[in-house]
Write a protein that holds these residues in place. Structure first.
Motif, PDB file in Angstrom:
ATOM      1  N   LEU A 171     -76.100-111.607  -8.971  1.00  0.00           N
ATOM      2  CA  LEU A 171     -74.823-111.156  -8.443  1.00  0.00           C
ATOM      3  C   LEU A 171     -73.701-111.714  -9.302  1.00  0.00           C
ATOM      4  CD1 LEU A 171     -73.180-109.781  -6.224  1.00  0.00           C
ATOM      5  CD2 LEU A 171     -73.269-111.911  -4.933  1.00  0.00           C
ATOM      6  N   HIS A 172     -72.876-110.859  -9.859  1.00  0.00           N
ATOM      7  CA  HIS A 172     -71.779-111.266 -10.722  1.00  0.00           C
ATOM      8  C   HIS A 172     -70.469-111.142  -9.941  1.00  0.00           C
ATOM      9  CE1 HIS A 172     -74.336-111.411 -14.303  1.00  0.00           C
ATOM     10  NE2 HIS A 172     -74.887-110.289 -13.858  1.00  0.00           N
ATOM     11  N   LEU A 173     -69.769-112.256  -9.788  1.00  0.00           N
ATOM     12  CA  LEU A 173     -68.508-112.271  -9.076  1.00  0.00           C
ATOM     13  C   LEU A 173     -67.354-112.107 -10.052  1.00  0.00           C
ATOM     14  CD1 LEU A 173     -69.071-115.167  -6.509  1.00  0.00           C
ATOM     15  CD2 LEU A 173     -69.412-112.714  -6.195  1.00  0.00           C
ATOM     16  N   SER A 174     -66.354-111.361  -9.605  1.00  0.00           N
ATOM     17  CA  SER A 174     -65.184-111.145 -10.435  1.00  0.00           C
ATOM     18  C   SER A 174     -64.391-112.435 -10.580  1.00  0.00           C
ATOM     19  CB  SER A 174     -64.296-110.057  -9.809  1.00  0.00           C
ATOM     20  OG  SER A 174     -63.075-109.951 -10.487  1.00  0.00           O
ATOM     21  N   ALA A 175     -63.742-112.605 -11.731  1.00  0.00           N
ATOM     22  CA  ALA A 175     -62.939-113.810 -11.958  1.00  0.00           C
ATOM     23  C   ALA A 175     -61.711-113.816 -11.062  1.00  0.00           C
ATOM     24  CB  ALA A 175     -62.530-113.895 -13.428  1.00  0.00           C
TER      25      ALA A 175
END
Length: 339
Positions: A35-39
């Protein structure tokens, strides 16, 4: 249950005897891979910035009211005149204060915490929506409204709510579509800017209501004596109004047009939230929901006309300008490029 669980945990299953969701047709994409979270989890788009700008005149009027009241407190109690306005300005931070949000959800919005089976139904769908958006699902609080209407809410800084009807009757994909719409309001800054503007406009609005009440009372009392006294009173009120407008550089006149401009910006915010849901892959599901709501609205309007007769008026032009939601054909037209 204060927060959603870790978005990478497996989906909860309902307890024995608990019915399954209407249709679990959602593609849980976040189950494969990391899961890649937005900055940037939260921002402020042009719509939200426009809301802040349009609320500025009413905020200045409220500040003027507080300064006048603070002058009286300074004379009577010795309280420095700048303390009450400063406290009022600092109180805007409560928009993101979790206990204050909890009070707002429970006592003003009449929302409830999800029951265990409701949370097991809602949490996986919410995690899928936030995963697609690159948002940490635990940053928001899930709430339920005990209502038979099809609706959802985004409020304060972290509140996301749906009606019990939507939770029990919508398939997962359509439930995800309305949650993605509400998430768009949060990530675009629409919710907190609107609430902050309402809070900062409150002193000025209360003062305006008091002035209107006093003017109406004075005119009513004057009419009991003679038309001459009423005429003189109206002339004095008009002269005072003109003087006030001149002294405040026309600011009260701007306030007359502000509600219409704020409503127009609110309609734009709804279209942006629809676009947010469409970009996340829920355009078709959102379109189906909007079509169903449009049909229900038409049936309700036709039933009202039939009950009231042919003379039942439609929504007036000014009332439509004050609507904070675009009409359904406009929203469906804006979704067409994403279908």
């Amino acid at each position: 249950m204060s927060q959603a669980s870790d978005p990478q945990q497996p989906e909860e299953t309902p307890p024995p005897g608990q019915s399954k969701p209407p249709t679990d047709d959602l593609d849980y994409r976040h189950r494969t891979g990391r899961l890649h979270l937005s900055a940037h989890q939260r921002g402020i788009d042009a719509t939200a910035f426009g809301q802040l700008v349009l609320r500025l005149p009413s905020t200045l009027m409220s500040l003027l009211v507080l300064l006048l009241m603070s002058g009286g407190l300074d004379a009577w109690l010795g309280v420095p005149f700048w303390i009450p306005p400063l406290i009022w300005l600092a109180s805007g931070a409560l928009v993101f204060h979790r206990p204050t949000e909890d009070f707002l959800a429970r006592h003003l919005l009449r929302l409830q915490r999800p029951l265990p089976e409701e949370y097991a139904r809602l949490a996986p769908v919410w995690r899928e929506v936030t995963a697609r958006a690159g948002i940490d699902s635990r940053a928001y609080e899930l709430w339920i409204e005990d209502s038979e209407d099809l609706n959802a809410y985004a409020a304060a800084g972290h509140i996301v709510g749906v009606t019990r009807f939507a939770l029990e009757h919508l398939p997962s994909s359509q439930l995800a579509a309305i949650l993605a719409h509400e998430l768009g309001h949060h990530t675009g800054g629409h919710v907190w800017t609107s609430l902050l503007g309402e809070w900062y406009a409150l002193p000025g609005r209360l003062a305006w209501r008091v002035i209107r009440y006093l003017v109406a009372l004075a005119l009513d009392q004057a009419s009991r004596y003679s038309w001459l006294v009423t005429t003189l009173l109206i002339f004095g009120i008009g002269l005072l109004t003109i003087t006030t407008i001149q002294k405040l550089y026309g600011l009260p006149l701007i306030l007359l047009a502000t509600p219409y401009l704020i409503a127009a910006v609110g309609r734009r915010a709804e279209l942006r939230a629809d676009q947010h849901a469409a970009v996340l892959g829920f355009a078709r599901e959102l379109a189906v929901l909007l079509e169903a709501m449009h049909q229900a609205e038409r049936e309700t309007r036709h039933a009202a006309k039939a009950a009231a007769g042919h003379d039942h008026p439609d929504l007036g032009f000014l009332a439509r300008l004050l609507s904070t939601h675009p009409d359904y054909p406009t929203r469906l037209h804006r979704l067409r490029p994403y279908l």
